[in-house]
Design an enzyme around this catalytic site. Structure first.
Site, PDB file in Angstrom:
ATOM      1  N   SER A  50       0.845  -1.202   0.000  1.00 33.50           N
ATOM      2  CA  SER A  50       0.000   0.000   0.000  1.00 33.50           C
ATOM      3  C   SER A  50       0.879   1.250   0.000  1.00 33.50           C
ATOM      4  O   SER A  50       0.392   2.349  -0.261  1.00 33.50           O
ATOM      5  CB  SER A  50      -0.934   0.005   1.220  1.00 33.50           C
ATOM      6  N   LYS A 118       4.552 -11.385   3.400  1.00 34.57           N
ATOM      7  CA  LYS A 118       3.135 -11.566   3.051  1.00 34.57           C
ATOM      8  C   LYS A 118       3.003 -11.630   1.531  1.00 34.57           C
ATOM      9  O   LYS A 118       3.695 -10.877   0.820  1.00 34.57           O
ATOM     10  CB  LYS A 118       2.295 -10.403   3.614  1.00 34.57           C
ATOM     11  N   GLU A 120      -0.090 -12.481  -1.781  1.00 30.47           N
ATOM     12  CA  GLU A 120      -1.509 -12.559  -2.108  1.00 30.47           C
ATOM     13  C   GLU A 120      -1.799 -13.829  -2.898  1.00 30.47           C
ATOM     14  O   GLU A 120      -0.962 -14.275  -3.685  1.00 30.47           O
ATOM     15  CB  GLU A 120      -1.930 -11.316  -2.906  1.00 30.47           C
ATOM     16  N   GLU A 187      -9.420  -9.694   3.329  1.00 23.40           N
ATOM     17  CA  GLU A 187      -9.754  -8.290   3.007  1.00 23.40           C
ATOM     18  C   GLU A 187     -11.098  -8.170   2.278  1.00 23.40           C
ATOM     19  O   GLU A 187     -11.342  -8.868   1.279  1.00 23.40           O
ATOM     20  CB  GLU A 187      -8.623  -7.676   2.151  1.00 23.40           C
TER      21      GLU A 187
END
Ligand code: KIV
Length: 273
Positions: A50, A118, A120, A187
């Site tokens: 982000s 991390k 995805e 999320e």
């Protein structure tokens, strides 16, 4: 003398699965906010990709490079003492091959000083997760609205609306947990789906826009601190603002400029003889 709070580890986080006290996670991108988050007792500091949207002004996380993630992780690591430090693998640093992912994760750990990485996805990255865990690299998964797939989703939209989508997201979460991920970010999904995943997997679940049932919550620090230029970016519905730093910073900049222009800054006391 007060005892120093003990270091948060993957083991201490895992032990809090379904516990009474939820896990508090926040993003940080530099040493100042990393120190503040750590001193405030946050359990996990995430150097999220982000960074592309809140620090670099991009409209998605896709342009963020591995070098940039290494840089931000390293400077955040200098401010984190107690919290567990997680760093995001950026877009296309792991999707093309398992080898790419291993090397990219290695850089985040060696050069960035991350304590876990991390990524995805679910079924598609399970083999990589298995290899990383086998190499001693703890892994956090990320399912639901995975921002690196924003163009496939057609925007930052609620995921898990249909039975098919929900089944796929649960399958992804199971694949991550089976491969050894110790935590999974969920999320922007309906809260019932987060309940189902949290019950289904031994990994701790960290929600963002996924309701209250997860084992912990994460927010992007700019969202919770209100650290945006006015009207710049509309925060999603799941964000709660705990401060209005954007407004405070704007007012401070304006007061400084007014003082300089009017000759009120610097004063005698702020000058050398
Ligand atoms: O990049 C990020 O900050 C994240 C969080 C929103 C979970 O992935």
């Amino acid at each position: 003398m007060a005892e120093a709070p003990s270091k948060v580890t993957t083991a201490s986080l895992r032990a809090r699965k379904a516990g009474a006290e939820k896990i508090a996670v926040v993003t940080a991108y530099d040493v100042v906010f990393a120190r503040l988050a750590d001193a405030a007792g946050l359990d996990v500091v995430l150097v999220g990709d982000s960074v592309g949207m809140v620090m670099q002004g991009e409209s998605s996380t896709l342009p963020v490079t591995l070098d940039e993630m290494v840089y931000h992780t390293r400077i955040v690591s200098r401010g984190v003492r107690r919290a567990h430090l997680v760093a995001d693998l950026p877009f296309m640093s792991y999707q093309a091959s398992t080898e790419d992912g291993m090397r990219a994760a290695g850089r985040l750990m060696k050069e960035g000083r991350a304590e876990s990485v991390k990524l995805e996805g679910g079924v598609a990255v399970a083999e990589l997760v298995r290899r990383l865990v086998g190499a001693g690299i703890p892994v956090v998964g990320h399912v639901g609205l995975t921002p690196q797939s924003v163009h496939q989703f057609g925007g930052f939209k609620l995921q898990g609306r249909t039975d098919d989508q929900r089944a796929r997201i649960v399958e992804d979460a199971r694949a991550l947990a089976d491969a050894g991920a110790f935590a999974i970010v969920i999320e922007t999904v309906p809260q019932a789906l987060a309940v189902e995943i949290t019950r289904a997997v031994p990994a701790i679940t960290i929600g963002i826009g996924a309701g209250r049932a997860c084992d912990g919550q994460v927010l992007v620090m700019h969202d919770l601190l209100g650290l945006e230029a006015a009207d710049h970016r509309r925060a999603p519905r799941f964000v709660r603002r705990y401060a209005e730093l954007g407004k405070d910073v704007g007012a401070a900049f304006k007061a400084y400029a007014d003082d300089v222009r009017a000759g009120r800054f610097p004063s005698e006391q702020e000058s050398y003889d």
